[in-house]
Design an enzyme around this catalytic site. Structure first.
Site, mmCIF file in Angstrom:
data_model
loop_
_atom_site.group_PDB
_atom_site.id
_atom_site.type_symbol
_atom_site.label_atom_id
_atom_site.label_comp_id
_atom_site.label_asym_id
_atom_site.label_seq_id
_atom_site.Cartn_x
_atom_site.Cartn_y
_atom_site.Cartn_z
ATOM 1 N N LYS A 36 47.695 32.800 41.321
ATOM 2 C CA LYS A 36 48.309 32.602 42.637
ATOM 3 C C LYS A 36 47.753 33.628 43.627
ATOM 4 O O LYS A 36 47.184 34.651 43.215
ATOM 5 C CB LYS A 36 49.835 32.758 42.512
ATOM 6 N N ARG A 142 65.870 34.612 40.892
ATOM 7 C CA ARG A 142 64.968 34.196 41.976
ATOM 8 C C ARG A 142 65.017 32.674 42.022
ATOM 9 O O ARG A 142 65.560 32.113 42.963
ATOM 10 C CB ARG A 142 63.552 34.729 41.730
ATOM 11 N N TYR A 274 43.962 58.275 65.750
ATOM 12 C CA TYR A 274 45.200 58.121 66.504
ATOM 13 C C TYR A 274 46.230 59.166 66.081
ATOM 14 O O TYR A 274 46.436 59.401 64.899
ATOM 15 C CB TYR A 274 45.802 56.739 66.268
ATOM 16 N N MET A 323 42.723 49.960 62.626
ATOM 17 C CA MET A 323 42.667 48.557 62.215
ATOM 18 C C MET A 323 41.348 48.210 61.521
ATOM 19 O O MET A 323 41.325 47.463 60.545
ATOM 20 C CB MET A 323 42.862 47.635 63.434
HETATM 21 C C1 LIG Z 1 53.402 36.170 39.210
HETATM 22 C C2 LIG Z 1 54.070 35.661 38.004
HETATM 23 C C3 LIG Z 1 53.581 35.948 36.715
HETATM 24 C C4 LIG Z 1 52.481 36.951 36.474
HETATM 25 O O1 LIG Z 1 53.029 38.249 36.568
HETATM 26 P P1 LIG Z 1 52.149 39.541 36.205
HETATM 27 O O2 LIG Z 1 53.134 40.635 36.236
HETATM 28 O O3 LIG Z 1 51.131 39.668 37.287
HETATM 29 O O4 LIG Z 1 51.553 39.288 34.878
HETATM 30 C C5 LIG Z 1 54.159 35.319 35.640
HETATM 31 N N1 LIG Z 1 55.191 34.463 35.804
HETATM 32 C C6 LIG Z 1 55.717 34.191 37.018
HETATM 33 C C7 LIG Z 1 56.866 33.273 37.136
HETATM 34 C C8 LIG Z 1 55.193 34.796 38.151
HETATM 35 O O5 LIG Z 1 55.738 34.538 39.340
#
Ligand SMILES: *Cc1c(COP(=O)(O)O)cnc(C)c1O
Length: 382
Positions: A36, A142, A274, A323
């Site tokens: 992701k 979540r 800055y 930046m």
């Molecule tokens: C992002 C994510 C992972 C991977 O987590 P890492 O700590 O980067 O290995 C696994 N399962 C879910 C549901 C996630 O959102």
């Protein structure tokens, strides 16, 4: 094309190495490479291909659009969506043969309808059933069905001919803190759901729970598949896990590099950048490097003691990150010249700077550092 001012080197050999190490650690469970967010800033297509070569059998992404990019590049491996897609996206999910995570009755309906062709862009009548994985919320809070509600969602999937129950999973909230007993609590809640389903005669083919930290620190929870993100990129999930032997074998994948664009001597008493926060105690050679917070170098690194490497030596930032540029205090070293390579994250000579070093300076986690590397930084694959 202009010479690169700043770039991220992505070592695909390290991805393959890390994937095979994690696959070995997880075996007989399989490895799902979590790619992701552009593979945590590393580039999702190249990383996915390398992870599959290294032994991953699954990929996982957060949103449908990320899965579409992988399919557009000819990647055929199963791709898990880590959250339930909105009903309006289910047609694309089915057409792209992504594996949605489901945890509501509405999600079951939408997925089944999309397969039956009831939603624009769906796979259409006569399509084979779509694999879905049901997510159980065992304490992270979540997303996911509650342990009490999950069996009904699973049953709804099993009852729909358009859908196939491909898996059941959960996600840990504190696996990166190996002393925290809450991971055991989550495991027990998850195992109870698996047992309850078995009583209903339902055995999900792929049961999974572990992220990288779980894979490393909670081998009893490996089940059938582990979902590794951060470890695939050669970075420890937490400083608490960094010293574990399983982590030491991982190789960092990304290094962030740039070239000095300008150097001049600045007098004692003058200050740099800055805010003019830190007057120089003596005349110093100040090297300007064309990379800044728009590229993912945190602003706070300039006020919290951040270093970069030039000529194999650590050099402090002379003032605030701007930046597009940073200024580096090279002291009385006249040897630093425009064109010299600067390492912001990675190795140069005997020195190295990790994503966790930045994270510690600025009060965040290595994940955010990696994901923060901006789109203006080209990736160079090696
Ligand atoms: C992002 C994510 C992972 C991977 O987590 P890492 O700590 O980067 O290995 C696994 N399962 C879910 C549901 C996630 O959102």
């Amino acid at each position: 094309m202009a010479a690169r001012r700043a770039w991220a080197e992505v070592d695909l050999g390290a991805v393959r190495h890390n994937a095979s190490l994690l696959a070995e650690l997880a075996a007989p469970a399989g490895l799902c490479a979590v790619v992701k967010a552009e593979a945590y800033g590393h580039g999702s297509v190249a990383v996915s291909e390398a992870a599959l070569e290294g032994g991953a059998t699954w990929l996982a992404v957060a949103i449908v659009e990320e899965g579409a990019v992988l399919r557009d590049h000819g990647i055929e491996a199963p791709i898990l969506l880590l959250s339930e897609p909105p009903a309006t996206a289910m047609g694309d999910v089915a057409a792209l043969r992504l594996t949605p995570t489901i945890y509501t009755q509405g999600g079951v309906e939408a997925a089944a309808k999309a397969v039956a062709g009831g939603s624009a862009g769906g796979a259409g009548v006569g399509s084979p059933p779509l694999d879905v994985h049901v997510k159980v919320d065992t304490g992270m809070h979540r997303v996911g069905a509650s342990p009490e509600g999950a069996p009904a969602v699973v049953q709804a999937v099993v009852d729909r001919p358009e859908l196939n129950l491909g898996g059941l999973w959960t996600h840990f909230a504190v696996a990166d803190d190996p002393g925290n007993p809450f991971t055991d609590t989550q495991c027990a809640r998850f195992d109870a759901v698996v047992a309850r389903l078995a009583e209903q005669g339902v055995r999900p083919p792929l049961v999974h729970a572990c992220n990288s930290a779980g894979t490393i620190a909670h081998p009893v929870a490996h089940h059938d598949l582990v979902r590794c993100g951060i470890a695939l990129y050669g970075v420890a999930p937490s400083l608490a896990l960094a010293a574990m032997q399983q982590v030491e074998g991982l190789r960092p994948v990304l290094s962030l590099r740039a070239r000095v664009s300008y150097v001049r001597e600045v007098g004692a008493g003058e200050a740099v950048s800055y805010g003019l926060r830190r007057p120089l105690e003596r005349p110093s050679h100040i090297a300007t490097v064309p990379v800044g917070y728009a590229d993912g170098v945190p602003w706070r690194l300039g006020t919290s003691g951040g270093d970069v490497l030039i000529g194999g030596r650590r050099r402090p930032l002379a003032g605030a990150v701007t930046m597009d540029q940073i200024m580096v205090d090279c002291g009385d070293d006249e040897g630093v010249l425009p064109g010299d390579e600067v390492v912001l994250i990675g190795r140069q000579g005997a020195e190295h700077i990790t994503a966790w070093e930045w994270a510690t300076h600025v009060g965040t986690i290595a994940y955010e550092v990696l994901c923060g590397i901006g789109p203006r930084v080209p990736k160079v694959y090696g």
